[in-house]
Design an enzyme around this catalytic site. Sequence first.
Site, PDB file in Angstrom:
ATOM      1  CG  ASP A 148      28.734  70.795  89.933  1.00  0.00           C
ATOM      2  OD1 ASP A 148      27.785  70.511  90.548  1.00  0.00           O
ATOM      3  OD2 ASP A 148      29.216  70.331  88.899  1.00  0.00           O
ATOM      4  CG  HIS A 149      24.253  74.217  92.032  1.00  0.00           C
ATOM      5  ND1 HIS A 149      24.305  74.211  90.789  1.00  0.00           N
ATOM      6  CD2 HIS A 149      22.855  73.846  92.600  1.00  0.00           C
ATOM      7  CE1 HIS A 149      22.827  73.669  90.491  1.00  0.00           C
ATOM      8  NE2 HIS A 149      22.140  73.263  91.594  1.00  0.00           N
ATOM      9  CG  HIS A 200      24.723  69.743  88.130  1.00  0.00           C
ATOM     10  ND1 HIS A 200      25.905  70.641  88.588  1.00  0.00           N
ATOM     11  CD2 HIS A 200      24.065  70.735  87.457  1.00  0.00           C
ATOM     12  CE1 HIS A 200      25.711  71.809  88.352  1.00  0.00           C
ATOM     13  NE2 HIS A 200      24.389  71.918  87.554  1.00  0.00           N
TER      14      HIS A 200
HETATM   15  C1  BG6 Z   1      21.973  74.080  86.719  1.00  0.00           C
HETATM   16  C2  BG6 Z   1      21.512  74.350  85.270  1.00  0.00           C
HETATM   17  O1  BG6 Z   1      23.260  74.132  86.624  1.00  0.00           O
HETATM   18  O2  BG6 Z   1      21.099  73.211  87.742  1.00  0.00           O
HETATM   19  C3  BG6 Z   1      19.893  74.091  85.254  1.00  0.00           C
HETATM   20  O3  BG6 Z   1      22.003  75.344  84.545  1.00  0.00           O
HETATM   21  C4  BG6 Z   1      19.183  73.436  86.130  1.00  0.00           C
HETATM   22  O4  BG6 Z   1      19.486  74.317  83.825  1.00  0.00           O
HETATM   23  C5  BG6 Z   1      19.967  73.360  87.531  1.00  0.00           C
HETATM   24  O5  BG6 Z   1      17.912  73.573  86.237  1.00  0.00           O
HETATM   25  C6  BG6 Z   1      19.274  72.297  88.454  1.00  0.00           C
HETATM   26  O6  BG6 Z   1      19.812  72.468  89.919  1.00  0.00           O
HETATM   27  P1  BG6 Z   1      18.877  71.912  90.972  1.00  0.00           P
HETATM   28  O7  BG6 Z   1      19.811  72.239  92.274  1.00  0.00           O
HETATM   29  O8  BG6 Z   1      18.027  72.592  90.896  1.00  0.00           O
HETATM   30  O9  BG6 Z   1      18.892  70.473  90.630  1.00  0.00           O
END
Ligand code: BG6
Length: 507
Positions: A193-194, A256
Amino acid sequence: MITNDPGLEIEPLREPCLLVIFGADGDLTKRKLIPSIYNLAAAGLLPSHYAIVGLDRVPMTTAEYRDKITQALPDFAGRAVDQALWQNVRDRVHYLIGDFQNPQSYRKLQEFLAELDVESRTGGNYLFYLATLPGLFSEIARRLGEWGLTTQRHGHWRRIVFEKPFGHDLESARALNRELQRVLAENQIYRIDHYLGKETVQNILVFRFANGIFEPVWNRRYIDHVQITVAESLGVEHRGRYYEAAGALRDMVPNHVLQLLSFIAMEPPNSFDANAVRDEKAKVLRGIVPLSSLDVLRCAVYGQYGEGTLGGKPVAGYRAEPNVAADSRTETFVAMKLFIDNWRWADVPFYVRTGKRLAKRVTEIVVQFKSAPFMLFRKTAVEQLDPNVLVIRIQPDEGISLRFDAKVPGPKVRIDTVDMDFQYAKYFGNAPSTGYETLIHDCLAGDATLFQRADSIEVGWSVVQPVLDVWQSLPPPSFPNYNAGSWGPSEAHQLVRQDGRNWWSGG
Ligand code: BG6
């Protein structure tokens, strides 16, 4: 903590390894994976012996692939590329043409890795990174298993990283977990989960547990409510095909948003050991009160953006985006009110919202405390006391602020709210990072603390499953119901206003 890069305060890796990327020609590899590997190299964190193998269907030679990633690197590394250093990384990159569904590709891969492993002295340690369509996860894992590539023997390790989405509902997530566990032990599985790679997200735990003053008030006695906002100004971009089947709820909430919620609400773990942290996260998510169908109607709101204006420019509505149906009923916004049924949080609402094409990009967690008793001020001109509010800004203006009441200088008692503000950039500078450096480092180091365990994934899906079910059974919603560039549909404001509250940003 020995590194020559102030932005990456993590231990250098010692064990040699081969990193194999499935989906080497894709966006994620170009934007995040290769730049992160470069940033790890620049920080002196990679082991002396390592090599990278990219696998994809597109016909290309290794030399062509190296050129391609070299061209893309400066746009995504977040720093000037040191040519000598990059040359050293680049020389370790290899490309293999392969079809992920063809057994012959795995035979070829197995032979290639066996040779490269000896040549690069990587000790049989393989990390497979699946930056592919999620529909291929279980097949790739199974085939790697069939070719013996996931077998851990003679002290070497084999691990697989899975990008999100992990399943598209509770049932499919369970099935995927079962399939993977047939081939792999849980400690070989790294579900990314990044958001957990973001410094500001990791800092939530440090903020809560390294500071003595917050934990005593971190509960229902002092906290009125919590808000979690993950707002994006971007639209669906070129991802219409994926997004049509996913929607905002699946795309952002079980992963997230609930990761943020679990960090804010979890009990202190006994240690920072992977399982100790993950046990507490899973425990708090399991405490979320399941939504009945009636709760879904009352406490979950959805929306889809129509055309509007952003940054002074007109932007198209969702239904006019590429690969999106003209009558699409996919939601691009969701807001929900959740409760956690435990001693710490009983009756404290957690309002969460996320959406695309909102007024601005901001991810923040707002903890609003209960107001102080008013009686002291009854005979003054003060009409009300504003509550203390702690705002944890995850991105883009990373920081933490605490709002409190102060006396306006002058003979009369007048009160205004003021902010104590901490900004990351001011204290620590802006370290170049894609957010994936720590995650890649940790899977190479075998530290799964920041990765999702099977039970957390499933409990995340079980929180949103009733919402998916109820929405599915309702007649088509009247979309679009918010303008691009706004703060979402009016129902989202109603959700908090009916409780006498307001959203922190975009009221
Ligand atoms: C991804 C989603 O996991 O996270 C995207 O699939 C979203 O739709 C993105 O834009 C948001 O990541 P960050 O790091 O830009 O907040």
